[in-house]
Scaffold this active site. Structure first.
Site, PDB file in Angstrom:
ATOM      1  N   ASP A 280       0.793  -1.242   0.000  1.00 16.84           N
ATOM      2  CA  ASP A 280       0.000   0.000   0.000  1.00 16.84           C
ATOM      3  C   ASP A 280       0.823   1.289   0.000  1.00 16.84           C
ATOM      4  O   ASP A 280       0.474   2.253   0.716  1.00 16.84           O
ATOM      5  CB  ASP A 280      -0.968   0.003   1.201  1.00 16.84           C
TER       6      ASP A 280
ATOM      7  N   LYS B 231      -6.896  -4.974  -2.909  1.00 15.87           N
ATOM      8  CA  LYS B 231      -7.657  -5.508  -1.768  1.00 15.87           C
ATOM      9  C   LYS B 231      -8.638  -4.453  -1.285  1.00 15.87           C
ATOM     10  O   LYS B 231      -8.484  -3.267  -1.601  1.00 15.87           O
ATOM     11  CB  LYS B 231      -6.705  -5.912  -0.630  1.00 15.87           C
TER      12      LYS B 231
ATOM     13  N   CYS C 247      -2.130  -2.789   7.636  1.00 13.60           N
ATOM     14  CA  CYS C 247      -2.062  -3.733   6.517  1.00 13.60           C
ATOM     15  C   CYS C 247      -0.742  -4.507   6.440  1.00 13.60           C
ATOM     16  O   CYS C 247      -0.740  -5.674   6.044  1.00 13.60           O
ATOM     17  CB  CYS C 247      -2.360  -3.000   5.212  1.00 13.60           C
TER      18      CYS C 247
HETATM   19  C1  VGL Z   1      -4.761   0.835   5.687  1.00 14.12           C
HETATM   20  C2  VGL Z   1      -6.148   1.989   7.085  1.00 14.12           C
HETATM   21  C3  VGL Z   1      -7.193   1.814   6.223  1.00 14.12           C
HETATM   22  C4  VGL Z   1      -3.381   0.314   5.398  1.00 14.12           C
HETATM   23  C5  VGL Z   1      -5.802   0.640   4.812  1.00 14.12           C
HETATM   24  O1  VGL Z   1      -3.041   0.139   4.214  1.00 14.12           O
HETATM   25  O2  VGL Z   1      -2.633   0.062   6.347  1.00 14.12           O
HETATM   26  N1  VGL Z   1      -4.938   1.501   6.828  1.00 14.12           N
HETATM   27  N2  VGL Z   1      -7.011   1.146   5.089  1.00 14.12           N
END
Ligand code: VGL
Ligand code: ZN
Length: 257
Positions: free
Chosen positions: A37, A158, A203
């Site tokens: 991410d 995802k 994540c």
């Molecule tokens: C994430 C908060 C909400 C992440 C994803 O990638 O860690 N954190 N969605």
């Protein structure tokens, strides 16, 4: 081979094949780097980590990840993306459009980012609320342009379903459906995964825990991660160690792969 019972005996060929399989696993590991991410919204946008409780600068992961990519020859590189539809359950801006479960103590109008609520089902869903982020196709959902691109790198999305979040890059939070990640790793016969990116306590951490559970030797590149909350980061680090993940540093990875 040594089994007394004639019928249960492995043939010499099967025995040697089994030995060969395990020797290969040990002597010839197949490595994958999983970059979690590294998207504009977490580094510089609506969910910029520097504005979260830990105050960490998400942009700091880029030089660490790029140096690992420059110095280590992974067999496979996977880039994951948080990839939400605009009506996603985790967005605080959508709270009015959903029903809170009767056991909630707070009203819709009082909820703040990072509060946890329960939405009425089915099924009832415990959800941490975030600012809208990583909306499919938006600037915020793009991988950061300074992140090194790898020839043959594979993207895994995802969090694509409106009604369920997905912190792990393997499973949604309800463990109802899997992404393509485990299929991709198995297809490439990956034995060892190296994980980095954001957010450490969200994540990245949950991806590592599922990697361990899937049987991969799992190494977290800690200086190539940034997180949301210091207490949660500490708890995640402990949890990862207890479960058998290895915590390492970007300068040591070339000696492990
Ligand atoms: C994430 C908060 C909400 C992440 C994803 O990638 O860690 N954190 N969605
Ligand atoms: Zn998200």
């Amino acid at each position: 081979l040594l089994d007394q019972d004639q019928d249960d005996r492995l043939s010499k060929k099967d025995f040697l094949e089994t030995c060969f399989y395990w020797l290969k696993q040990i002597l010839q590991p197949v490595s994958a780097l999983i970059v979690v991410d590294v998207q504009n919204d977490f580094l510089d946008g609506s969910l910029a980590l520097r504005n979260c409780p830990a105050g960490q600068d998400g942009l700091g992961v880029i030089p660490a990840i790029n140096s690992v990519l420059d110095t280590v020859n992974f067999d496979l590189v996977v880039y994951t993306r948080d990839w939400h539809p605009s009506n996603h359950i985790s967005f605080i801006d959508n709270i009015d459009k959903r029903k809170l479960h009767s056991t909630n103590k707070i009203l819709c109008s009082e909820a703040k980012p990072m509060d946890t609520v329960i939405f009425e089902g089915p099924p009832p869903t415990v959800q941490k609320l975030w600012p809208s982020h990583c909306i499919q196709g938006s600037w915020g959902s793009e991988l950061h342009t300074e992140l090194k691109n790898t020839d043959g790198g594979i993207i895994v999305n995802k969090g694509t379903h409106p009604n369920v979040d997905s912190y792990s890059a393997f499973w949604d939070n309800n463990r109802q459906s899997q992404t393509d990640l485990v299929k991709i790793l198995s297809k490439h016969k990956v034995t060892d995964v190296y994980v980095c990116g954001v957010a450490y306590d969200v994540c990245v951490g949950f991806t590592c825990l599922d990697a361990v559970e899937h049987g991969f030797r799992t190494v977290l590149i800690e200086d190539a991660c940034r997180g949301v909350d210091l207490t949660d980061i500490d708890e995640m680090r402990k949890n990862l160690k207890t479960n058998g993940a290895v915590i390492s540093h970007s300068c040591k990875i070339k000696d492990l792969v």
